[in-house]
Design a protein around this motif. Structure first.
Motif, PDB file in Angstrom:
ATOM      1  N   ALA A 147      11.673  18.538  -2.961  1.00  0.00           N
ATOM      2  CA  ALA A 147      12.784  18.426  -2.007  1.00  0.00           C
ATOM      3  C   ALA A 147      12.936  19.698  -1.184  1.00  0.00           C
ATOM      4  CB  ALA A 147      14.074  18.111  -2.754  1.00  0.00           C
ATOM      5  N   ARG A 148      12.830  20.851  -1.853  1.00  0.00           N
ATOM      6  CA  ARG A 148      12.955  22.117  -1.125  1.00  0.00           C
ATOM      7  C   ARG A 148      11.839  22.282  -0.102  1.00  0.00           C
ATOM      8  NH1 ARG A 148      14.013  24.283  -6.172  1.00  0.00           N
ATOM      9  NH2 ARG A 148      11.901  25.150  -6.257  1.00  0.00           N
ATOM     10  N   GLU A 149      10.616  21.959  -0.513  1.00  0.00           N
ATOM     11  CA  GLU A 149       9.470  22.100   0.397  1.00  0.00           C
ATOM     12  C   GLU A 149       9.623  21.202   1.617  1.00  0.00           C
ATOM     13  OE1 GLU A 149       6.179  21.197  -2.090  1.00  0.00           O
ATOM     14  OE2 GLU A 149       6.414  23.016  -3.327  1.00  0.00           O
ATOM     15  N   ALA A 150      10.247  20.042   1.428  1.00  0.00           N
ATOM     16  CA  ALA A 150      10.466  19.113   2.539  1.00  0.00           C
ATOM     17  C   ALA A 150      11.698  19.488   3.354  1.00  0.00           C
ATOM     18  CB  ALA A 150      10.605  17.690   2.007  1.00  0.00           C
ATOM     19  N   GLY A 151      12.486  20.447   2.866  1.00  0.00           N
ATOM     20  CA  GLY A 151      13.699  20.854   3.571  1.00  0.00           C
ATOM     21  C   GLY A 151      14.778  19.801   3.546  1.00  0.00           C
ATOM     22  N   LEU A 152      14.818  19.015   2.445  1.00  0.00           N
ATOM     23  CA  LEU A 152      15.757  17.897   2.352  1.00  0.00           C
ATOM     24  C   LEU A 152      16.660  18.074   1.132  1.00  0.00           C
ATOM     25  CD1 LEU A 152      13.233  15.003   3.070  1.00  0.00           C
ATOM     26  CD2 LEU A 152      14.947  15.917   4.649  1.00  0.00           C
ATOM     27  N   PRO A 153      17.985  18.027   1.319  1.00  0.00           N
ATOM     28  CA  PRO A 153      18.904  18.197   0.191  1.00  0.00           C
ATOM     29  C   PRO A 153      18.992  16.924  -0.641  1.00  0.00           C
ATOM     30  CG  PRO A 153      20.156  17.755   2.179  1.00  0.00           C
ATOM     31  CD  PRO A 153      18.709  17.852   2.598  1.00  0.00           C
ATOM     32  N   GLN A 154      19.024  17.080  -1.964  1.00  0.00           N
ATOM     33  CA  GLN A 154      19.195  15.945  -2.874  1.00  0.00           C
ATOM     34  C   GLN A 154      20.687  15.703  -3.099  1.00  0.00           C
ATOM     35  OE1 GLN A 154      16.449  17.917  -5.874  1.00  0.00           O
ATOM     36  NE2 GLN A 154      16.096  15.769  -6.373  1.00  0.00           N
ATOM     37  N   ARG A 155      21.155  14.535  -2.694  1.00  0.00           N
ATOM     38  CA  ARG A 155      22.546  14.163  -2.927  1.00  0.00           C
ATOM     39  C   ARG A 155      22.618  12.682  -3.273  1.00  0.00           C
ATOM     40  NH1 ARG A 155      23.425  17.334   1.971  1.00  0.00           N
ATOM     41  NH2 ARG A 155      24.192  19.402   1.393  1.00  0.00           N
ATOM     42  N   SER A 160      16.900  10.909  -1.336  1.00  0.00           N
ATOM     43  CA  SER A 160      16.250  11.239  -2.612  1.00  0.00           C
ATOM     44  C   SER A 160      16.265  10.093  -3.619  1.00  0.00           C
ATOM     45  CB  SER A 160      16.909  12.476  -3.230  1.00  0.00           C
ATOM     46  OG  SER A 160      18.285  12.246  -3.480  1.00  0.00           O
ATOM     47  N   GLU A 161      17.059   9.063  -3.357  1.00  0.00           N
ATOM     48  CA  GLU A 161      17.075   7.887  -4.227  1.00  0.00           C
ATOM     49  C   GLU A 161      16.570   6.643  -3.493  1.00  0.00           C
ATOM     50  OE1 GLU A 161      20.453   8.070  -7.369  1.00  0.00           O
ATOM     51  OE2 GLU A 161      21.388   8.643  -5.476  1.00  0.00           O
ATOM     52  N   SER A 162      16.058   6.840  -2.291  1.00  0.00           N
ATOM     53  CA  SER A 162      15.666   5.713  -1.441  1.00  0.00           C
ATOM     54  C   SER A 162      14.181   5.393  -1.588  1.00  0.00           C
ATOM     55  CB  SER A 162      16.008   6.028   0.024  1.00  0.00           C
ATOM     56  OG  SER A 162      15.696   4.929   0.843  1.00  0.00           O
ATOM     57  N   PHE A 163      13.850   4.731  -2.679  1.00  0.00           N
ATOM     58  CA  PHE A 163      12.492   4.266  -2.927  1.00  0.00           C
ATOM     59  C   PHE A 163      12.383   2.797  -2.522  1.00  0.00           C
ATOM     60  CE2 PHE A 163      13.227   7.729  -5.916  1.00  0.00           C
ATOM     61  CZ  PHE A 163      12.045   8.463  -5.824  1.00  0.00           C
ATOM     62  N   PRO A 206      10.182  10.614   4.907  1.00  0.00           N
ATOM     63  CA  PRO A 206       8.825  10.072   5.069  1.00  0.00           C
ATOM     64  C   PRO A 206       8.264   9.583   3.733  1.00  0.00           C
ATOM     65  CG  PRO A 206       9.063  12.132   6.274  1.00  0.00           C
ATOM     66  CD  PRO A 206      10.307  11.980   5.438  1.00  0.00           C
ATOM     67  N   GLN A 207       7.467   8.529   3.780  1.00  0.00           N
ATOM     68  CA  GLN A 207       6.920   7.958   2.557  1.00  0.00           C
ATOM     69  C   GLN A 207       6.090   8.967   1.785  1.00  0.00           C
ATOM     70  OE1 GLN A 207       7.763   4.916   1.321  1.00  0.00           O
ATOM     71  NE2 GLN A 207       6.719   5.698  -0.508  1.00  0.00           N
ATOM     72  N   GLU A 208       5.425   9.861   2.502  1.00  0.00           N
ATOM     73  CA  GLU A 208       4.610  10.886   1.831  1.00  0.00           C
ATOM     74  C   GLU A 208       5.481  11.778   0.950  1.00  0.00           C
ATOM     75  OE1 GLU A 208       3.350  15.019   1.419  1.00  0.00           O
ATOM     76  OE2 GLU A 208       4.766  14.345   2.962  1.00  0.00           O
ATOM     77  N   VAL A 209       6.693  12.077   1.406  1.00  0.00           N
ATOM     78  CA  VAL A 209       7.611  12.889   0.606  1.00  0.00           C
ATOM     79  C   VAL A 209       8.074  12.106  -0.620  1.00  0.00           C
ATOM     80  CG1 VAL A 209       9.874  14.024   0.570  1.00  0.00           C
ATOM     81  CG2 VAL A 209       8.383  14.253   2.576  1.00  0.00           C
ATOM     82  N   MET A 210       8.385  10.825  -0.424  1.00  0.00           N
ATOM     83  CA  MET A 210       8.827  10.006  -1.545  1.00  0.00           C
ATOM     84  C   MET A 210       7.723   9.846  -2.591  1.00  0.00           C
ATOM     85  SD  MET A 210      11.859   9.687  -0.615  1.00  0.00           S
ATOM     86  CE  MET A 210      12.382   8.785  -2.078  1.00  0.00           C
ATOM     87  N   ASP A 211       6.499   9.715  -2.128  1.00  0.00           N
ATOM     88  CA  ASP A 211       5.377   9.596  -3.067  1.00  0.00           C
ATOM     89  C   ASP A 211       5.224  10.867  -3.893  1.00  0.00           C
ATOM     90  OD1 ASP A 211       4.834   7.065  -2.113  1.00  0.00           O
ATOM     91  OD2 ASP A 211       3.179   7.694  -0.808  1.00  0.00           O
ATOM     92  N   ARG A 212       5.370  12.028  -3.245  1.00  0.00           N
ATOM     93  CA  ARG A 212       5.250  13.286  -3.982  1.00  0.00           C
ATOM     94  C   ARG A 212       6.420  13.481  -4.945  1.00  0.00           C
ATOM     95  NH1 ARG A 212       5.502  18.020  -1.443  1.00  0.00           N
ATOM     96  NH2 ARG A 212       6.181  17.293   0.614  1.00  0.00           N
ATOM     97  N   LEU A 213       7.607  13.043  -4.528  1.00  0.00           N
ATOM     98  CA  LEU A 213       8.783  13.149  -5.391  1.00  0.00           C
ATOM     99  C   LEU A 213       8.587  12.306  -6.649  1.00  0.00           C
ATOM    100  CD1 LEU A 213      11.709  14.504  -4.889  1.00  0.00           C
ATOM    101  CD2 LEU A 213      12.483  12.144  -4.661  1.00  0.00           C
ATOM    102  N   PHE A 214       8.125  11.078  -6.463  1.00  0.00           N
ATOM    103  CA  PHE A 214       7.914  10.181  -7.600  1.00  0.00           C
ATOM    104  C   PHE A 214       6.814  10.711  -8.514  1.00  0.00           C
ATOM    105  CE2 PHE A 214       6.137   6.428  -9.717  1.00  0.00           C
ATOM    106  CZ  PHE A 214       7.279   5.850 -10.234  1.00  0.00           C
ATOM    107  N   ALA A 215       5.720  11.178  -7.929  1.00  0.00           N
ATOM    108  CA  ALA A 215       4.610  11.703  -8.732  1.00  0.00           C
ATOM    109  C   ALA A 215       5.059  12.911  -9.551  1.00  0.00           C
ATOM    110  CB  ALA A 215       3.439  12.075  -7.829  1.00  0.00           C
TER     111      ALA A 215
END
Length: 228
Positions: A147-155, A160-163, A206-215
């Protein structure tokens, strides 16, 4: 590796080679434009992949948690704290009585955490033969790093919960200003402050961010299972 795909004889044979089990706890509560069951769907999806790799059983998830502050949102079903704690205690004690010795509680809802920590400490003290651990997928440093690398806050209820498996309809574009909430307030006041239910930030990533978050979450859970 799901209980519902097995019969009792399968579980008995499993216990001859392994004594690990995952218990997923979550909630049924508002998540803005996402599924009311997001706090179950995400940890269960992470657990299914991690446990597939490790060959560990997953008990049926507990779909209700402690969410009284969201009671003004239709669809939110909250347990009393003492009810939640009693149910989790009963489930874990039942698993221990059957021969499971290493239990990883994968909790998907922050509102449960304050109850789970002292409960697991008490159970561990009462059952020194057992190893109990608590896992929060979204709080693991590797997940937070994505999340930090993507510059996106988790709330709550934001990107961050949008899979794909938590999306149940169209999502807004753009982002929402972060919402300041009181620590203690009636449900109606929470709804008035939150509006659509999101705590703020982008609704999508972006889906790439979600994929990395899940992995990252899966790898973290695999490590937690190996540490049991």
């Amino acid at each position: 590796m799901l209980f519902e795909d097995l019969n009792w004889m399968d579980v008995e044979r499993y216990l001859e080679r392994d004594d690990r089990v995952v218990v997923v706890t979550g909630s049924c509560e508002q998540h803005g434009y996402l599924s009311l069951a997001s706090d179950v769907r995400v940890p269960l999806a992470v657990a299914r992949e991690a446990c597939r790799r490790e060959g560990v059983l997953i008990a049926p998830p507990l779909p209700y948690g402690v969410s009284p502050y969201f009671a003004a949102y239709p669809g939110t079903l909250s347990l009393r704290p003492e009810t939640f704690a009693a149910v989790v205690r009963g489930l874990i004690e039942g698993l221990l009585a059957q021969g499971f010795r290493r239990v990883l509680v994968s909790n998907g809802h922050g509102g449960n955490t304050g109850l789970l920590i002292p409960l697991l400490v008490e159970l561990g003290d009462a059952h020194p033969e057992a190893r109990l651990a608590l896992f929060h997928w979204w709080r693991h440093p590797a997940v937070e790093a994505v999340a930090r690398e993507a510059g996106l806050p988790q709330r709550h209820a934001n990107w961050s919960e949008s899979f794909p498996f938590t999306q149940v309809g169209p999502l807004p574009e753009g982002e929402k200003e972060p919402v300041e909430l009181p620590q203690v307030a009636p449900p109606a006041r929470f709804r008035a402050a939150l509006g659509d239910g999101s705590f703020g930030g982008p609704y999508q990533a972006p889906q790439e961010v979600m994929d990395r978050l899940f992995a990252a979450a899966v790898e973290a859970m695999v490590a937690a299972l190996r540490d049991l």
